[in-house]
Design a protein around this motif. Structure first.
Motif, PDB file in Angstrom:
ATOM      1  N   ARG A 147      -5.164 -12.140  -1.973  1.00 49.24           N
ATOM      2  CA  ARG A 147      -5.367 -10.428  -2.123  1.00 49.24           C
ATOM      3  C   ARG A 147      -4.064  -9.647  -2.578  1.00 49.24           C
ATOM      4  O   ARG A 147      -4.224  -8.624  -2.028  1.00 49.24           O
ATOM      5  CB  ARG A 147      -5.974  -9.970  -0.877  1.00 49.24           C
ATOM      6  CG  ARG A 147      -7.907 -10.470  -0.580  1.00 49.24           C
ATOM      7  CD  ARG A 147      -8.029 -10.095   0.705  1.00 49.24           C
ATOM      8  NE  ARG A 147      -7.299 -10.417   1.463  1.00 49.24           N
ATOM      9  CZ  ARG A 147      -6.800  -9.031   2.443  1.00 49.24           C
ATOM     10  NH1 ARG A 147      -7.150  -8.109   2.258  1.00 49.24           N
ATOM     11  NH2 ARG A 147      -6.213  -9.291   3.571  1.00 49.24           N
ATOM     12  N   HIS A 171      -1.129 -17.509 -10.255  1.00 47.04           N
ATOM     13  CA  HIS A 171      -2.394 -16.684 -10.455  1.00 47.04           C
ATOM     14  C   HIS A 171      -2.711 -16.714  -9.089  1.00 47.04           C
ATOM     15  O   HIS A 171      -4.466 -16.025  -8.949  1.00 47.04           O
ATOM     16  CB  HIS A 171      -2.887 -16.532 -11.465  1.00 47.04           C
ATOM     17  CG  HIS A 171      -2.510 -15.632 -12.762  1.00 47.04           C
ATOM     18  ND1 HIS A 171      -2.573 -14.211 -12.900  1.00 47.04           N
ATOM     19  CD2 HIS A 171      -1.509 -16.140 -14.134  1.00 47.04           C
ATOM     20  CE1 HIS A 171      -1.329 -14.016 -13.840  1.00 47.04           C
ATOM     21  NE2 HIS A 171      -0.738 -15.015 -14.077  1.00 47.04           N
ATOM     22  N   GLN A 228       2.274   1.432  -3.542  1.00 49.98           N
ATOM     23  CA  GLN A 228       2.144   2.060  -4.810  1.00 49.98           C
ATOM     24  C   GLN A 228       1.696   3.872  -4.121  1.00 49.98           C
ATOM     25  O   GLN A 228       1.274   4.578  -5.458  1.00 49.98           O
ATOM     26  CB  GLN A 228      -0.027   1.327  -4.576  1.00 49.98           C
ATOM     27  CG  GLN A 228       0.106   0.141  -5.523  1.00 49.98           C
ATOM     28  CD  GLN A 228      -1.047  -0.409  -5.310  1.00 49.98           C
ATOM     29  OE1 GLN A 228      -2.244  -0.148  -4.477  1.00 49.98           O
ATOM     30  NE2 GLN A 228      -0.995  -0.902  -6.168  1.00 49.98           N
ATOM     31  N   THR A 232      -3.673  -9.624  -5.385  1.00 49.83           N
ATOM     32  CA  THR A 232      -3.560  -9.659  -7.497  1.00 49.83           C
ATOM     33  C   THR A 232      -2.856  -7.944  -7.969  1.00 49.83           C
ATOM     34  O   THR A 232      -3.095  -7.384  -9.042  1.00 49.83           O
ATOM     35  CB  THR A 232      -4.269 -10.471  -8.203  1.00 49.83           C
ATOM     36  OG1 THR A 232      -4.100 -11.650  -7.395  1.00 49.83           O
ATOM     37  CG2 THR A 232      -4.028  -9.876 -10.019  1.00 49.83           C
ATOM     38  N   ASN A 233      -4.277  -6.981  -7.501  1.00 50.79           N
ATOM     39  CA  ASN A 233      -4.577  -5.952  -7.500  1.00 50.79           C
ATOM     40  C   ASN A 233      -3.300  -5.132  -7.722  1.00 50.79           C
ATOM     41  O   ASN A 233      -3.142  -3.911  -7.858  1.00 50.79           O
ATOM     42  CB  ASN A 233      -5.761  -5.258  -6.836  1.00 50.79           C
ATOM     43  CG  ASN A 233      -6.938  -5.687  -7.941  1.00 50.79           C
ATOM     44  OD1 ASN A 233      -6.772  -6.290  -8.585  1.00 50.79           O
ATOM     45  ND2 ASN A 233      -8.148  -6.235  -6.769  1.00 50.79           N
ATOM     46  N   TYR A 234      -2.454  -5.588  -6.667  1.00 51.63           N
ATOM     47  CA  TYR A 234      -1.278  -4.762  -6.605  1.00 51.63           C
ATOM     48  C   TYR A 234      -0.283  -4.215  -7.613  1.00 51.63           C
ATOM     49  O   TYR A 234       1.067  -3.766  -8.163  1.00 51.63           O
ATOM     50  CB  TYR A 234      -0.677  -5.321  -5.555  1.00 51.63           C
ATOM     51  CG  TYR A 234      -0.454  -4.799  -3.755  1.00 51.63           C
ATOM     52  CD1 TYR A 234      -0.881  -3.670  -3.120  1.00 51.63           C
ATOM     53  CD2 TYR A 234      -1.942  -5.927  -2.906  1.00 51.63           C
ATOM     54  CE1 TYR A 234      -1.972  -3.620  -2.093  1.00 51.63           C
ATOM     55  CE2 TYR A 234      -1.841  -5.122  -2.355  1.00 51.63           C
ATOM     56  CZ  TYR A 234      -1.990  -4.363  -1.261  1.00 51.63           C
ATOM     57  OH  TYR A 234      -2.806  -3.822  -0.263  1.00 51.63           O
ATOM     58  N   ASN A 280      -4.079 -14.562  -6.302  1.00 52.93           N
ATOM     59  CA  ASN A 280      -5.807 -14.028  -5.858  1.00 52.93           C
ATOM     60  C   ASN A 280      -6.359 -14.423  -4.386  1.00 52.93           C
ATOM     61  O   ASN A 280      -7.171 -13.764  -3.539  1.00 52.93           O
ATOM     62  CB  ASN A 280      -6.962 -14.585  -6.731  1.00 52.93           C
ATOM     63  CG  ASN A 280      -7.435 -14.355  -8.214  1.00 52.93           C
ATOM     64  OD1 ASN A 280      -6.471 -13.310  -8.334  1.00 52.93           O
ATOM     65  ND2 ASN A 280      -7.664 -15.401  -9.174  1.00 52.93           N
ATOM     66  N   GLN A 293       1.197  -4.334 -11.774  1.00 54.40           N
ATOM     67  CA  GLN A 293       0.918  -4.653 -13.143  1.00 54.40           C
ATOM     68  C   GLN A 293       1.058  -4.939 -14.092  1.00 54.40           C
ATOM     69  O   GLN A 293       0.326  -5.739 -15.120  1.00 54.40           O
ATOM     70  CB  GLN A 293       1.189  -2.825 -13.781  1.00 54.40           C
ATOM     71  CG  GLN A 293       0.820  -1.316 -12.798  1.00 54.40           C
ATOM     72  CD  GLN A 293       1.765  -0.688 -13.229  1.00 54.40           C
ATOM     73  OE1 GLN A 293       2.840  -0.316 -13.964  1.00 54.40           O
ATOM     74  NE2 GLN A 293       1.133   0.492 -13.120  1.00 54.40           N
ATOM     75  N   ASP A 301       0.731  -1.290  -0.082  1.00 55.97           N
ATOM     76  CA  ASP A 301       0.252   0.010   0.485  1.00 55.97           C
ATOM     77  C   ASP A 301       0.618   1.382   0.044  1.00 55.97           C
ATOM     78  O   ASP A 301       0.437   2.143  -0.546  1.00 55.97           O
ATOM     79  CB  ASP A 301      -0.818  -0.377   1.359  1.00 55.97           C
ATOM     80  CG  ASP A 301      -2.159  -0.460   1.217  1.00 55.97           C
ATOM     81  OD1 ASP A 301      -2.445  -1.256  -0.165  1.00 55.97           O
ATOM     82  OD2 ASP A 301      -2.532  -1.790   2.366  1.00 55.97           O
TER      83      ASP A 301
END
Length: 230
Positions: A143, A136, A118, A145-147, A140, A149, A115
């Protein structure tokens, strides 16, 4: 900002492989009633872990295939424990592969540090030798994945760390240059030496503070220390 692109390893760096594997192996030990063979769960886990690490070193050296690694580690474990290959329950390798990536333990400060990075504007990516399908699922489940690119796996580019070509592939995919990139990982050969040979600075994540004599750009024992570097 000296660095713009941060490349992380996944297993043993962010995703706590040992904790997650320990939980999975204990589950399988109970499910298949392996105690009936007169072996303790701690011994089962220790022997499996030693064999798995050895096979992964062979895999990373291109001496065995992914499939050989997957089908060999449990039968070898049972033989090492003084049993027969046939005592390895049918399907246990597939069950391990199915259950393990659903585990979600990560190292302390993983989310806080990601965090923070980012928010500071760094572009975060992954470079992993782990199997693409499993990695992958791990991301998921935990939690994470979204960090990131870009998620660069050895399977997607055909080269394993420490081969410089996987790092070059990662730079090309992200549009980064080596001078503005930093590799963070736990493996001295795969992550640190590989990145060095590709022209990237490195952070050696060494939570057990193992002694070594390698020349490294940075070394940390806790992910929170990244805040002091970046």
């Amino acid at each position: 900002m000296k660095y713009r692109h941060l490349f992380f390893d996944l297993d043993h760096t962010l995703w706590d492989f040992e904790t997650n594997a320990d939980e999975t192996l204990r589950h399988l030990f109970t499910q298949h009633d392996l105690q009936r063979h007169g072996i303790a769960v701690e011994k089962f886990i220790q022997v499996y872990s030693d064999i798995n690490h050895g096979l992964w070193r062979l895999y990373q050296s291109n001496k065995i295939t992914q499939q050989q690694l997957r089908v060999t580690r449990f039968p070898r474990t049972f033989v090492q424990l003084g049993l027969r290959e046939e005592d390895s329950p049918a399907g246990i390798s597939e069950q391990f592969t199915d259950i393990l990536p659903l585990k979600s333990a990560v190292f302390p400060y993983t989310y806080e540090v990601l965090d923070y990075l980012q928010a500071k504007g760094y572009q975060l990516h992954l470079i992993t030798n782990g199997f693409r399908d499993i990695q992958h699922i791990k991301l998921n489940s935990s939690r994470l994945t979204n960090y990131f690119q870009e998620i660069v796996t050895s399977e997607c580019c055909g080269h394993l760390k420490p081969d410089v070509r996987i790092f070059q592939h990662a730079l090309e995919r992200t549009g980064a240059t080596a001078s503005e990139s930093l590799m963070i990982g736990d493996n001295l050969e795969c992550d640190v030496l590989g990145a060095h040979n590709a022209g990237l600075d490195q952070v050696y994540f060494n939570p057990e503070k193992r002694r070594h004599f390698n020349q490294i750009t940075y070394e940390i024992s806790c992910l929170s220390e990244l805040k002091e570097i970046l």
